[in-house]
Motif scaffolding. Structure first.
Motif, PDB file in Angstrom:
ATOM      1  N   ILE A 232       3.183  -7.411  -4.083  1.00 49.67           N
ATOM      2  CA  ILE A 232       3.766  -8.709  -3.753  1.00 49.67           C
ATOM      3  C   ILE A 232       4.128  -9.466  -5.031  1.00 49.67           C
ATOM      4  O   ILE A 232       5.169 -10.121  -5.112  1.00 49.67           O
ATOM      5  N   ARG A 233       3.256  -9.364  -6.046  1.00 55.13           N
ATOM      6  CA  ARG A 233       3.578 -10.005  -7.331  1.00 55.13           C
ATOM      7  C   ARG A 233       4.853  -9.421  -7.936  1.00 55.13           C
ATOM      8  O   ARG A 233       5.677 -10.142  -8.506  1.00 55.13           O
ATOM      9  N   LYS A 234       5.021  -8.091  -7.825  1.00 50.89           N
ATOM     10  CA  LYS A 234       6.236  -7.464  -8.339  1.00 50.89           C
ATOM     11  C   LYS A 234       7.466  -7.951  -7.582  1.00 50.89           C
ATOM     12  O   LYS A 234       8.521  -8.204  -8.177  1.00 50.89           O
ATOM     13  N   PHE A 278      11.591  -2.456  -1.284  1.00 53.34           N
ATOM     14  CA  PHE A 278      10.497  -3.174  -0.629  1.00 53.34           C
ATOM     15  C   PHE A 278      10.746  -3.333   0.869  1.00 53.34           C
ATOM     16  O   PHE A 278       9.805  -3.495   1.638  1.00 53.34           O
ATOM     17  N   HIS A 279      12.012  -3.311   1.273  1.00 49.06           N
ATOM     18  CA  HIS A 279      12.366  -3.544   2.678  1.00 49.06           C
ATOM     19  C   HIS A 279      12.314  -2.229   3.467  1.00 49.06           C
ATOM     20  O   HIS A 279      13.296  -1.803   4.079  1.00 49.06           O
ATOM     21  N   GLN A 280      11.157  -1.591   3.440  1.00 52.47           N
ATOM     22  CA  GLN A 280      10.963  -0.313   4.137  1.00 52.47           C
ATOM     23  C   GLN A 280       9.542  -0.266   4.688  1.00 52.47           C
ATOM     24  O   GLN A 280       8.676  -1.046   4.301  1.00 52.47           O
ATOM     25  N   GLY A 281       9.305   0.685   5.597  1.00 55.56           N
ATOM     26  CA  GLY A 281       7.954   0.888   6.123  1.00 55.56           C
ATOM     27  C   GLY A 281       7.615  -0.061   7.264  1.00 55.56           C
ATOM     28  O   GLY A 281       8.446  -0.330   8.146  1.00 55.56           O
ATOM     29  N   ASP A 282       6.379  -0.569   7.255  1.00 58.57           N
ATOM     30  CA  ASP A 282       5.861  -1.431   8.322  1.00 58.57           C
ATOM     31  C   ASP A 282       6.671  -2.726   8.399  1.00 58.57           C
ATOM     32  O   ASP A 282       6.686  -3.525   7.456  1.00 58.57           O
ATOM     33  N   SER A 283       7.331  -2.945   9.544  1.00 53.01           N
ATOM     34  CA  SER A 283       8.199  -4.116   9.685  1.00 53.01           C
ATOM     35  C   SER A 283       7.418  -5.419   9.788  1.00 53.01           C
ATOM     36  O   SER A 283       8.019  -6.500   9.712  1.00 53.01           O
ATOM     37  N   THR A 284       6.091  -5.329   9.982  1.00 53.87           N
ATOM     38  CA  THR A 284       5.277  -6.553  10.076  1.00 53.87           C
ATOM     39  C   THR A 284       4.609  -6.912   8.753  1.00 53.87           C
ATOM     40  O   THR A 284       3.937  -7.940   8.663  1.00 53.87           O
ATOM     41  N   SER A 285       4.764  -6.066   7.739  1.00 49.62           N
ATOM     42  CA  SER A 285       4.092  -6.318   6.468  1.00 49.62           C
ATOM     43  C   SER A 285       4.760  -7.464   5.720  1.00 49.62           C
ATOM     44  O   SER A 285       5.926  -7.802   5.951  1.00 49.62           O
ATOM     45  N   VAL A 286       4.003  -8.053   4.803  1.00 52.35           N
ATOM     46  CA  VAL A 286       4.517  -9.165   3.994  1.00 52.35           C
ATOM     47  C   VAL A 286       5.696  -8.698   3.147  1.00 52.35           C
ATOM     48  O   VAL A 286       6.702  -9.413   3.008  1.00 52.35           O
ATOM     49  N   LEU A 287       5.589  -7.517   2.567  1.00 54.20           N
ATOM     50  CA  LEU A 287       6.655  -6.998   1.705  1.00 54.20           C
ATOM     51  C   LEU A 287       7.961  -6.850   2.472  1.00 54.20           C
ATOM     52  O   LEU A 287       9.030  -7.244   1.992  1.00 54.20           O
ATOM     53  N   PHE A 288       7.875  -6.299   3.676  1.00 54.12           N
ATOM     54  CA  PHE A 288       9.075  -6.057   4.474  1.00 54.12           C
ATOM     55  C   PHE A 288       9.730  -7.380   4.875  1.00 54.12           C
ATOM     56  O   PHE A 288      10.945  -7.572   4.709  1.00 54.12           O
ATOM     57  N   VAL A 289       8.924  -8.296   5.375  1.00 52.78           N
ATOM     58  CA  VAL A 289       9.461  -9.569   5.869  1.00 52.78           C
ATOM     59  C   VAL A 289      10.026 -10.405   4.738  1.00 52.78           C
ATOM     60  O   VAL A 289      11.133 -10.964   4.834  1.00 52.78           O
ATOM     61  N   LEU A 331       6.106 -18.839   3.044  1.00 54.71           N
ATOM     62  CA  LEU A 331       7.077 -18.656   1.968  1.00 54.71           C
ATOM     63  C   LEU A 331       6.353 -18.723   0.624  1.00 54.71           C
ATOM     64  O   LEU A 331       5.532 -19.602   0.386  1.00 54.71           O
ATOM     65  N   SER A 332       6.687 -17.795  -0.255  1.00 54.23           N
ATOM     66  CA  SER A 332       6.074 -17.789  -1.580  1.00 54.23           C
ATOM     67  C   SER A 332       6.786 -18.794  -2.479  1.00 54.23           C
ATOM     68  O   SER A 332       7.880 -19.283  -2.172  1.00 54.23           O
ATOM     69  N   ALA A 333       6.159 -19.086  -3.607  1.00 57.10           N
ATOM     70  CA  ALA A 333       6.767 -20.018  -4.564  1.00 57.10           C
ATOM     71  C   ALA A 333       8.095 -19.471  -5.081  1.00 57.10           C
ATOM     72  O   ALA A 333       9.045 -20.230  -5.317  1.00 57.10           O
ATOM     73  N   ALA A 334       8.175 -18.144  -5.249  1.00 57.21           N
ATOM     74  CA  ALA A 334       9.418 -17.540  -5.723  1.00 57.21           C
ATOM     75  C   ALA A 334      10.530 -17.715  -4.692  1.00 57.21           C
ATOM     76  O   ALA A 334      11.683 -18.025  -5.039  1.00 57.21           O
ATOM     77  N   GLU A 335      10.185 -17.552  -3.385  1.00 63.52           N
ATOM     78  CA  GLU A 335      11.190 -17.753  -2.336  1.00 63.52           C
ATOM     79  C   GLU A 335      11.650 -19.207  -2.299  1.00 63.52           C
ATOM     80  O   GLU A 335      12.850 -19.482  -2.154  1.00 63.52           O
TER      81      GLU A 335
END
Length: 538
Positions: A232-234, A278-289, A331-335
């Motif tokens: 997530i940091r990356k 990052f937009h791959q795999g589990d559609s409910t994960s933080v990375l995907f969303v 939403l993260s600070a970066a978003e």
């Protein structure tokens, strides 16, 4: 029960109503000790109404004192009966050694014979019912013990083994790191995750303790997020890189006129590839969303560069606002930073149009405000607070229009008049016009509502003039004191009959007129100057 026979020889005994000593509504008498019991029996309406009978009852209860002391106060299941087989007082015909000889009446009508039997039969029936209830209670107790045992087995298995084993593993690992989850290694977090997943898959938990599944899932997700934190940091670093590009127009992709498409630099190509990874795999994960939201905004941004219309920029702003409303704190600070950068870019494109519209609206608003100020000529709160705030806003909006400089100067003049009244500490002279009889007044000003001292030697009576130095925001404290007589000394306002503090920002206007005190008294004060004439105007 205590049955007194031959009651017909007792003075005052004459009817069936005297058979039962304690009526049902007075049953509480038996709950008292002997002395209270005796007093309540003799003072009850049933006994006290017949003084002769009351004396006979008292003699009997006193003679039976030692017996009654054992009974009363210990049970309500007790009664005293007076019975007679003849029904009326017999005729005394002689005496014998130690006793009197009586002649039975010619006609006998027994009194109170049935009541003792009815009482004991009812007691037997009640005893049998109690016995049956006790038997039932015994079986209920046995069944309850069996049920408790059967019901406890799965609870013991769950709480003492399955759940305890899981939480104990987590506790032991975190204890090695002073309770800090962030200090645990990835391997330790995986062990805790595995333990909670195993707990969730237990049939005992699924069937009997399903309410524990939700918190167990939450804990599992918490450790799962910890393991994902590095990725997530990356991702946030990549989002920050996109934000830097959005903020610098020099780095925006240029349009290739030959293909009507954008020319992406190698850096932009790499950022897009990373986001798609990052937009791959589990559609409910933080990375995907999260990566999905960023890709959506990036796609709208590229579309805006190809078609720089107001509608395209509005789509970006709506998407940013929609993400904030829908996802909120997720939403993260970066978003948030990327959204702000896109919103600022859209705002910059609309700035010229908005400035023109703002000046026009401000001009219309200024004319309306002048009319409103004239309508509120006698309202200091509006003229010095509300109107000032509105004029300050309009002044900034009109300052950029060369054609409205005359209006700007008029606003400056009004604000200068208001500042002279509000921000400058001035001296005002007042006259105390009225005061309650045999009273006088003390007054002082608390600067900024915080500091101020009573003036010694100043007692104000009706007709006296006084001066105060006041600035907007100062509190005015007024003390009403009665005439001092005897040993009582003047405290110069520190101790008074009544006191009121005018705390409003424009307290000077509250002082000019009638001032009411909390206890109901009032004084009249008149300012030498016309305060409302000093208010600013156009």
């Amino acid at each position: 029960a205590l049955v007194v026979t031959k009651a017909d020889i007792l003075p005052g005994f004459s009817s069936e109503s005297q058979t039962v000593l304690i009526s049902a509504e007075d049953e509480r008498f038996f709950a008292e000790d002997y002395e209270v019991f005796l007093d309540r029996v003799l003072t009850s309406n049933k006994i006290a109404s017949n003084s002769t009978w009351a004396g006979a009852v008292r003699d009997i209860l006193v003679k039976l004192k030692e017996f009654l002391k054992v009974v009363v106060g210990r049970t309500l299941d007790f009664q005293i009966f007076f019975v007679s087989s003849t029904g009326e007082e017999p005729e005394k015909i002689g005496t014998d050694v130690g006793r009197s000889i009586y002649k039975p009446p010619s006609k006998m009508h027994p009194v109170g014979i049935r009541e003792p039997y009815y009482w004991i039969l009812k007691s037997i029936r009640r005893s049998r019912r109690v016995s049956r209830i006790r038997t039932l209670a015994k079986y209920v107790a046995i069944l309850s013990l069996i049920w408790v045992g059967v019901f406890s087995l799965p609870h013991l298995y769950h709480f003492q083994w399955i759940l305890h084993r899981t939480t104990r593993l987590e506790y032991n690992i975190l204890a090695q790191h002073s309770g800090s989850r962030a200090s645990a290694t990835s391997e330790e977090r995986k062990r805790i995750k595995s333990a909670y997943r195993k707990y969730q898959n237990s049939w005992t938990v699924k069937w009997l303790f399903d309410r524990f599944l939700v918190p167990a899932e939450a804990i599992w997700s918490m450790y799962n997020r910890d393991l994902q934190s590095e990725q997530i940091r990356k991702l946030d670093q990549v989002i920050h890189g996109v934000t830097v590009i959005v903020q610098d127009t020099a780095q925006w992709p240029k349009i290739d006129q030959s293909t009507d498409s954008l020319r992406l630099t190698p850096r932009l190509v790499g950022l897009e590839a990373t986001l798609n990874g990052f937009h791959q795999g589990d559609s409910t994960s933080v990375l995907f969303v999260r990566s999905g939201r960023v890709l959506k905004l990036w796609g709208l941004f590229k579309g805006t560069l190809l078609n720089p219309s107001d509608t395209a920029w509005n789509k970006i702003v709506k998407q940013v606002e929609g993400d904030k409303s829908l996802y909120g704190k997720s939403l993260s600070a970066a978003e948030i930073g990327m959204g702000e950068a896109l919103t600022q870019a859209a705002s910059a494109r609309q700035q010229i149009v908005e400035e023109t519209q703002t000046v026009q609206k401000a001009s219309d608003k200024f004319e309306e405000l002048i009319a409103t100020i004239k309508e509120h000529r006698g309202n200091p709160e509006y003229l010095l607070v509300t109107a000032v705030e509105e004029l300050k806003k309009l002044k900034g909006k009109l300052a950029g229009d060369p054609t409205r400089q005359e209006d700007v100067q008029r606003i400056k003049s009004y604000l200068a008049q208001a500042n002279n009244f509000i921000k400058k500490r001035q001296t005002y002279t007042f006259t105390l016009t009225s005061c309650p009889e045999d009273h006088h007044v003390h007054i002082h000003v608390k600067k900024g509502g915080k500091t101020g001292e009573w003036l010694e030697g100043q007692q104000l009576f009706p007709g006296d003039q006084f001066t105060i130095t006041w600035q907007a925001g100062d509190h005015i404290v007024i003390a009403l004191d009665e005439k001092h007589v005897g040993q009582r000394k003047e405290s110069w306002g520190k101790k008074s009959t009544d006191k009121v503090e005018l705390k409003k920002r424009l307290a000077i206007f509250d002082l000019d007129g009638t001032v009411a005190f909390p206890l109901g008294a009032a004084i009249g004060v008149s300012c030498e100057k016309d305060l409302k004439a000093m208010l600013p105007r156009f």
